[in-house]
Design an enzyme around this catalytic site. Structure first.
Site: not given
Ligand code: HEM
Ligand SMILES: [Ca+2]
Length: 297
Positions: A38, A42-43, A52, A70, A170, A225
């Site tokens: 993630r 976000h970077d 950054s 963040n 996710h 998966d």
């Molecule tokens: C499509 C739009 C996306 C939205 C709206 C979104 C939103 C979120 C949100 C709300 C969380 C939980 C954050 C928290 O509870 O503090 C999350 C977690 C996560 N997101 Fe996304 N995300 C998106 C796309 C992506 C993309 C493109 C990636 C990676 C290429 C990604 C990887 C992850 C990962 C791995 C987690 C879990 C992080 C952890 O457990 O530390 N997400 N995301």
């Molecule tokens: Ca950046």
């Protein structure tokens, strides 16, 4: 201008050094693999993949760490510091923090069972960061509509398909109650027993249990998966922005495809990650190679 062999001569031990550090972090805590993935996302979405997000605030700027998407949410900065210090010991002043994050994201996916890909390298690090850039809406919100998600990704040169396949991230990691409360209590396109289970640790009252965590993929939150897509078909997406990908709209067919074909997911994910890693890198004499990922030289 990025290339897969960028550091072959100048830092031949780069890949083994990063991999073993990621391995030790992920073996301590599997979720860290998700957090590192993630961090790269976000970077890249804020001013390109330029490291950054790693910069601490200074007297001259407030960086991205306290931005809405963040704050209290992105993790893994200590792991990046650890990798960076090992890479600096092997080849001082050569490898950017932005490239370290890119490699760590790939290695995380592989360690958790994903396919992997050849990362392109040669990014340089930004000298500054901007809170307002990170808060400007470039990072999509979990309450986004489908068209909103498509627009956000399109703005970064990524297609709707890239968006659907990258959302498959996710399949690992956790989310906080305050970001899925509305979905599990108020939405109707959700499996009733799944909603009930999640409500158990995420009460309807705002402010109560806000930071309680739930897995984004209820089936296998530490395996990379295709269960994410199967969950969506069963109306068990955790975030609103997850379930909109399978809710009678234009992306339903892709979700169906990835739910049935894990190999297609793996290979399309690899392609989309390389595309995401190509977002506006600093190259040539732009930016710098930071000595410490938290501050400009
Ligand atoms: C499509 C739009 C996306 C939205 C709206 C979104 C939103 C979120 C949100 C709300 C969380 C939980 C954050 C928290 O509870 O503090 C999350 C977690 C996560 N997101 Fe996304 N995300 C998106 C796309 C992506 C993309 C493109 C990636 C990676 C290429 C990604 C990887 C992850 C990962 C791995 C987690 C879990 C992080 C952890 O457990 O530390 N997400 N995301
Ligand atoms: Ca950046």
């Amino acid at each position: 201008q990025l290339s897969t062999n960028f550091y072959d001569k100048t830092c031949p031990k780069l890949f083994t050094t990063v991999k073993s550090a990621v391995q030790s972090a992920v073996s301590k805590e599997k979720r860290m693999g998700a957090s590192l993935l993630r961090l790269h996302f976000h970077d890249c979405f804020v001013n390109g993949c330029d490291g950054s997000i790693l910069l601490d605030d200074t007297s001259s700027f407030t960086g991205e760490k306290t931005a809405g998407p963040n704050s209290g949410s992105v993790r893994g900065f200590d792991v990046i510091d650890d990798i960076k210090s090992k890479v600096e010991a092997a080849c001082p002043g050569v490898v950017s923090c932005a490239d370290i994050v890119t490699i760590a994201a790939r290695d995380s996916v592989v360690l958790l069972g994903g396919q992997g890909w050849d990362v392109k390298l040669g990014r340089r690090d930004s000298k500054t960061a901007s809170l307002s850039a990170a808060n400007s809406g470039v990072i999509p919100s979990p309450t986004s509509t489908l068209s909103n998600l498509i627009t956000r990704f399109q703005a970064k040169g990524l297609s709707a398909k890239d968006m659907v396949v990258l959302s498959g991230s996710h399949t690992i990691g956790q989310a906080r109650c305050l970001l899925f409360r509305g979905r599990i209590h108020n939405e109707t396109n959700i499996d009733a027993s799944f909603a009930k289970t999640r409500q158990g640790s995420c009460p309807i009252t705002v402010g109560s249990g806000d930071n309680n965590l739930a897995p984004l993929d209820l089936q296998s939150p530490t395996s990379f998966d295709n269960h994410y897509y199967i969950n969506l078909i069963n109306q068990k997406g955790l975030l609103h922005s997850d379930q909109v990908l399978f809710n009678g709209g234009s992306t339903d067919s892709l979700v169906e495809k990835y739910s049935k074909d894990p190999n297609a997911f793996d290979s399309d994910f690899a392609i989309a990650m390389i595309k995401m890693g190509d977002i506006s890198p600093l190259t040539g004499s732009n930016g710098e190679i930071r000595k410490n990922c938290r501050k400009s030289n």
